[in-house]
Design a protein around this motif. Structure first.
Motif, short mmCIF file in Angstrom:
data_model
loop_
_atom_site.label_atom_id
_atom_site.label_comp_id
_atom_site.label_asym_id
_atom_site.label_seq_id
_atom_site.Cartn_x
_atom_site.Cartn_y
_atom_site.Cartn_z
N TYR A 112 36.80 32.75 32.80
CA TYR A 112 38.01 33.41 33.29
C TYR A 112 37.70 34.46 34.37
N GLU A 113 36.75 35.35 34.12
CA GLU A 113 36.40 36.36 35.11
C GLU A 113 35.21 35.94 35.97
N ARG A 114 34.77 34.72 35.79
CA ARG A 114 33.60 34.24 36.53
C ARG A 114 34.00 33.11 37.49
N GLY A 115 35.18 33.26 38.10
CA GLY A 115 35.65 32.30 39.08
C GLY A 115 37.08 31.84 38.90
N TRP A 116 37.52 31.67 37.65
CA TRP A 116 38.88 31.17 37.37
C TRP A 116 39.94 32.12 37.92
N ARG A 117 39.84 33.40 37.54
CA ARG A 117 40.85 34.39 37.90
C ARG A 117 40.90 34.61 39.42
N GLN A 118 39.77 34.49 40.08
CA GLN A 118 39.71 34.71 41.52
C GLN A 118 40.58 33.71 42.29
N ASN A 119 40.80 32.53 41.71
CA ASN A 119 41.63 31.51 42.37
C ASN A 119 43.11 31.87 42.42
N PHE A 120 43.53 32.87 41.65
CA PHE A 120 44.94 33.26 41.65
C PHE A 120 45.38 33.75 43.03
N SER A 121 44.43 34.21 43.83
CA SER A 121 44.78 34.71 45.17
C SER A 121 45.45 33.64 46.02
N ARG A 122 45.19 32.38 45.73
CA ARG A 122 45.80 31.29 46.49
C ARG A 122 47.31 31.26 46.32
N SER A 123 47.80 31.81 45.22
CA SER A 123 49.24 31.84 44.95
C SER A 123 49.89 33.16 45.33
N GLY A 124 49.09 34.09 45.88
CA GLY A 124 49.66 35.36 46.32
C GLY A 124 49.28 36.55 45.47
N PHE A 125 48.54 36.34 44.36
CA PHE A 125 48.09 37.48 43.56
C PHE A 125 47.21 38.36 44.44
#
Length: 222
Positions: free
Chosen positions: A22-35
């Motif tokens: 989750y904090e090792r790559g998964w969560r970083q992808n949220f930026s693609r949706s505007g996070f």
């Protein structure tokens, strides 16, 4: 379909692998949706939580404790509770706390519980945070009703989630967005539905901040 989609996501988040990633790559992808990213999301949430400073904050569906740790380290609250239904997510949270070494265990407690059955007395909580969580809940109205129950009068609820589509998205693009989310078994809402959920569960003073498919919303208990 929404309950089925959410149950799939809940089971996915209980996976040891997803908890680890989750904090090792998964969560970083949220930026693609505007996070805007954890640091900016934390800053935004802190602005909404000003009326709750010095009180008890519960971070529901906390995952690996990304924001629980930030709230605890801020020194803004008398106590922070990191709450999640996933044992593996809480285990990751515990490991991160130990590795950090700067977070007092007296200020941050870990609790395993269902957001629809919160283990707190009515009116005993000053602030509730739910980061990237609403789309994971099988019964959002039950969860928000529980959040409203445990909040004190004037207490603040702040959440973030993915939107099905934003009000600024061209109408011609919305069917494709909805189809993509259906195929992904996602349980996303539009802006008006989130506001209706909060209002129908007894919260007031609803406000929001939208960036593409990201929304941060806040509401208070009267």
């Amino acid at each position: 379909m929404r309950c089925y989609a959410s149950s799939v996501i809940v089971n996915l988040c209980r996976s040891p692998l997803i908890s680890f990633l989750y904090e090792r790559g998964w969560r970083q992808n949220f930026s693609r949706s505007g996070f805007p990213g954890p640091d900016e999301e934390f800053r935004m949430a802190q602005e909404y939580f000003k009326p709750a400073e010095g009180g008890l904050l519960v971070d529901v569906s906390c995952g690996s404790g990304l924001f629980s740790r930030k709230f605890a380290k801020s020194g803004t609250y008398s106590e922070v509770v990191a709450l999640d239904f996933s044992e593996n997510m809480l285990r990751q949270c515990y490991d991160f706390i130990k590795a950090d070494g700067t977070i007092s265990e007296e200020n941050l407690a870990l609790v395993r519980a269902d957001v629809s059955r919160l283990p707190f007395a009515s009116g005993s909580v000053d602030a509730v945070h739910a980061g990237a969580a609403l789309h994971c809940w099988p019964a959002p109205s039950n969860a928000i009703s529980e959040i409203c129950r445990v909040l004190r009068s004037g207490g603040v609820f702040v959440g973030t989630t993915f939107l099905r589509y934003s009000s600024s998205m061209p109408a011609i693009a919305r069917p494709l967005r909805q189809w993509q989310q259906f195929m992904a078994r996602s349980n996303y809402y539009i802006e008006e539905e989130i506001e209706d959920l909060c209002m129908s569960c007894g919260l007031t003073n609803y406000t929001k901040n939208v960036q593409r498919s990201f929304i941060m919303f806040s509401a208070q208990k009267p």
